[in-house]
Design an enzyme around this catalytic site. Sequence first.
Site, PDB file in Angstrom:
ATOM      1  N   GLN A  12     -30.585   3.785 -38.589  1.00 43.11           N
ATOM      2  CA  GLN A  12     -31.885   3.179 -38.884  1.00 43.11           C
ATOM      3  C   GLN A  12     -33.048   4.078 -38.476  1.00 43.11           C
ATOM      4  O   GLN A  12     -33.979   4.319 -39.253  1.00 43.11           O
ATOM      5  CB  GLN A  12     -32.025   1.836 -38.154  1.00 43.11           C
ATOM      6  CG  GLN A  12     -31.110   0.748 -38.649  1.00 43.11           C
ATOM      7  CD  GLN A  12     -31.446  -0.597 -38.021  1.00 43.11           C
ATOM      8  OE1 GLN A  12     -32.136  -1.419 -38.628  1.00 43.11           O
ATOM      9  NE2 GLN A  12     -30.987  -0.823 -36.810  1.00 43.11           N
ATOM     10  N   LEU A  13     -32.991   4.599 -37.259  1.00 39.68           N
ATOM     11  CA  LEU A  13     -34.088   5.431 -36.777  1.00 39.68           C
ATOM     12  C   LEU A  13     -34.096   6.790 -37.459  1.00 39.68           C
ATOM     13  O   LEU A  13     -35.159   7.321 -37.794  1.00 39.68           O
ATOM     14  CB  LEU A  13     -34.010   5.599 -35.259  1.00 39.68           C
ATOM     15  CG  LEU A  13     -35.148   6.411 -34.636  1.00 39.68           C
ATOM     16  CD1 LEU A  13     -36.514   5.805 -34.972  1.00 39.68           C
ATOM     17  CD2 LEU A  13     -34.973   6.530 -33.133  1.00 39.68           C
ATOM     18  N   ASP A  44     -20.741  17.227 -34.502  1.00 39.18           N
ATOM     19  CA  ASP A  44     -20.189  16.408 -33.421  1.00 39.18           C
ATOM     20  C   ASP A  44     -20.949  16.750 -32.153  1.00 39.18           C
ATOM     21  O   ASP A  44     -20.703  17.786 -31.528  1.00 39.18           O
ATOM     22  CB  ASP A  44     -18.699  16.704 -33.266  1.00 39.18           C
ATOM     23  CG  ASP A  44     -18.059  15.925 -32.128  1.00 39.18           C
ATOM     24  OD1 ASP A  44     -18.750  15.072 -31.527  1.00 39.18           O
ATOM     25  OD2 ASP A  44     -16.867  16.169 -31.833  1.00 39.18           O
ATOM     26  N   ILE A  45     -21.872  15.889 -31.753  1.00 41.60           N
ATOM     27  CA  ILE A  45     -22.715  16.201 -30.594  1.00 41.60           C
ATOM     28  C   ILE A  45     -21.934  16.162 -29.293  1.00 41.60           C
ATOM     29  O   ILE A  45     -22.432  16.602 -28.258  1.00 41.60           O
ATOM     30  CB  ILE A  45     -23.937  15.259 -30.499  1.00 41.60           C
ATOM     31  CG1 ILE A  45     -23.514  13.812 -30.239  1.00 41.60           C
ATOM     32  CG2 ILE A  45     -24.814  15.380 -31.736  1.00 41.60           C
ATOM     33  CD1 ILE A  45     -24.673  12.887 -29.885  1.00 41.60           C
ATOM     34  N   THR A  70     -23.809   2.168 -30.348  1.00 41.50           N
ATOM     35  CA  THR A  70     -24.619   0.989 -30.032  1.00 41.50           C
ATOM     36  C   THR A  70     -23.861  -0.337 -30.111  1.00 41.50           C
ATOM     37  O   THR A  70     -24.450  -1.388 -29.878  1.00 41.50           O
ATOM     38  CB  THR A  70     -25.839   0.912 -30.976  1.00 41.50           C
ATOM     39  OG1 THR A  70     -25.392   0.870 -32.331  1.00 41.50           O
ATOM     40  CG2 THR A  70     -26.751   2.122 -30.777  1.00 41.50           C
ATOM     41  N   ASP A 110     -33.598  -0.455 -23.450  1.00 43.37           N
ATOM     42  CA  ASP A 110     -33.929  -1.417 -22.403  1.00 43.37           C
ATOM     43  C   ASP A 110     -32.713  -1.777 -21.557  1.00 43.37           C
ATOM     44  O   ASP A 110     -32.851  -2.292 -20.442  1.00 43.37           O
ATOM     45  CB  ASP A 110     -34.509  -2.690 -23.028  1.00 43.37           C
ATOM     46  CG  ASP A 110     -33.536  -3.338 -24.014  1.00 43.37           C
ATOM     47  OD1 ASP A 110     -33.221  -2.693 -25.034  1.00 43.37           O
ATOM     48  OD2 ASP A 110     -33.099  -4.481 -23.785  1.00 43.37           O
ATOM     49  N   TYR A 133     -22.622   0.007 -22.153  1.00 46.01           N
ATOM     50  CA  TYR A 133     -23.658   0.613 -23.000  1.00 46.01           C
ATOM     51  C   TYR A 133     -24.850   1.066 -22.152  1.00 46.01           C
ATOM     52  O   TYR A 133     -25.303   2.211 -22.244  1.00 46.01           O
ATOM     53  CB  TYR A 133     -24.097  -0.395 -24.062  1.00 46.01           C
ATOM     54  CG  TYR A 133     -25.289   0.053 -24.889  1.00 46.01           C
ATOM     55  CD1 TYR A 133     -25.223   1.206 -25.654  1.00 46.01           C
ATOM     56  CD2 TYR A 133     -26.463  -0.697 -24.911  1.00 46.01           C
ATOM     57  CE1 TYR A 133     -26.310   1.619 -26.413  1.00 46.01           C
ATOM     58  CE2 TYR A 133     -27.553  -0.296 -25.667  1.00 46.01           C
ATOM     59  CZ  TYR A 133     -27.474   0.862 -26.415  1.00 46.01           C
ATOM     60  OH  TYR A 133     -28.555   1.265 -27.161  1.00 46.01           O
ATOM     61  N   TRP A 158     -34.696  -3.987 -29.280  1.00 49.02           N
ATOM     62  CA  TRP A 158     -34.716  -4.935 -30.395  1.00 49.02           C
ATOM     63  C   TRP A 158     -35.130  -4.236 -31.702  1.00 49.02           C
ATOM     64  O   TRP A 158     -36.000  -4.686 -32.433  1.00 49.02           O
ATOM     65  CB  TRP A 158     -35.667  -6.090 -30.095  1.00 49.02           C
ATOM     66  CG  TRP A 158     -35.254  -7.005 -28.978  1.00 49.02           C
ATOM     67  CD1 TRP A 158     -34.465  -6.695 -27.894  1.00 49.02           C
ATOM     68  CD2 TRP A 158     -35.605  -8.383 -28.821  1.00 49.02           C
ATOM     69  NE1 TRP A 158     -34.315  -7.787 -27.084  1.00 49.02           N
ATOM     70  CE2 TRP A 158     -35.005  -8.842 -27.615  1.00 49.02           C
ATOM     71  CE3 TRP A 158     -36.383  -9.272 -29.557  1.00 49.02           C
ATOM     72  CZ2 TRP A 158     -35.144 -10.145 -27.159  1.00 49.02           C
ATOM     73  CZ3 TRP A 158     -36.534 -10.568 -29.090  1.00 49.02           C
ATOM     74  CH2 TRP A 158     -35.914 -11.007 -27.908  1.00 49.02           C
TER      75      TRP A 158
END
Length: 291
Positions: A12-13, A44-45, A70, A110, A133, A158
């Site tokens: 998404q980002l 592949d990080i 995530t 967060d 996470y 969020w």
Amino acid sequence: MSKIIVTGCNGQLGRAINKELLGDSRYEIVNTDVFEGDGITPLDITNVDNVIKFAKEVKPEAIINCAAYTAVDKQESDVDLSYKINAIGPRNLAIAATELGAKLVHVSTDYVFDGNGTRPYVEFDQVGPVSVYGKTKLAGEEFVKQFADRFFTIRTAWLYGDGKNFVKTMLGLSDKYDEVSVVKDQLGTPTSTKELAKAIHFLLGTENYGTFHGTCEGDTNWADFTEEIFRLAGKSTKVNHVTTKEYLEKNPQAAPRPAYSILENYMFKLTSDFMFADWHDAIRDYLEEIL
């Protein structure tokens, strides 16, 4: 023209970053993700040698790390992979960025806090993650601090954008059911990837390094947020406000969710004139785009 490596470009980002930087002639984006695709280089990080080799070939001005694991519930039983992606990955990118003299933008969460706050968290508050996470994302932050010379770490929450997210899930449920049950006792700030991408774009042009909180302004709970989504989308689906305890009795979750996730964008306000949009305005704009 400066090159910018974007990891996790299919997320998404990553998509929002591409859209945001498209009109900036100063930058050429080099997109990477786990899998190869049209205009996407597989990277592949979690492999430090591959990361450094690729960075030396590209010679970027900056690296924007949008890659992350995530799926918070899966990570409770998939600890090693979580640490590899969320901690070792940022470490490797930080090492490569320092070797090339590049800026590093790292996105965090967060979930590095325990979620028991009573006022908005600022960047100087004590961290204390309670989920795998959160622990692995905090480890990623620490590696970035340790190995990157020039970095921006941005904690967000969020998040919704072009991809799978809470907003689209609720809209999908509204097409199937006359009513939905949503928790009322988890507080936070819905944040659009569009607004976060603007903030990253802003920071890229500065030397204003450090850790930032980056969420839309204002706060709400998941149930009220859902009602606002339905109102703006013209949905008549009823939202039943339930407690987390009531929700978990019918929908068990492996990872604990923070009850309090409100972040204050304190560093942005102390060190710049950049302001995020109010969450009401951001969700309205988002729904106008997708509906």
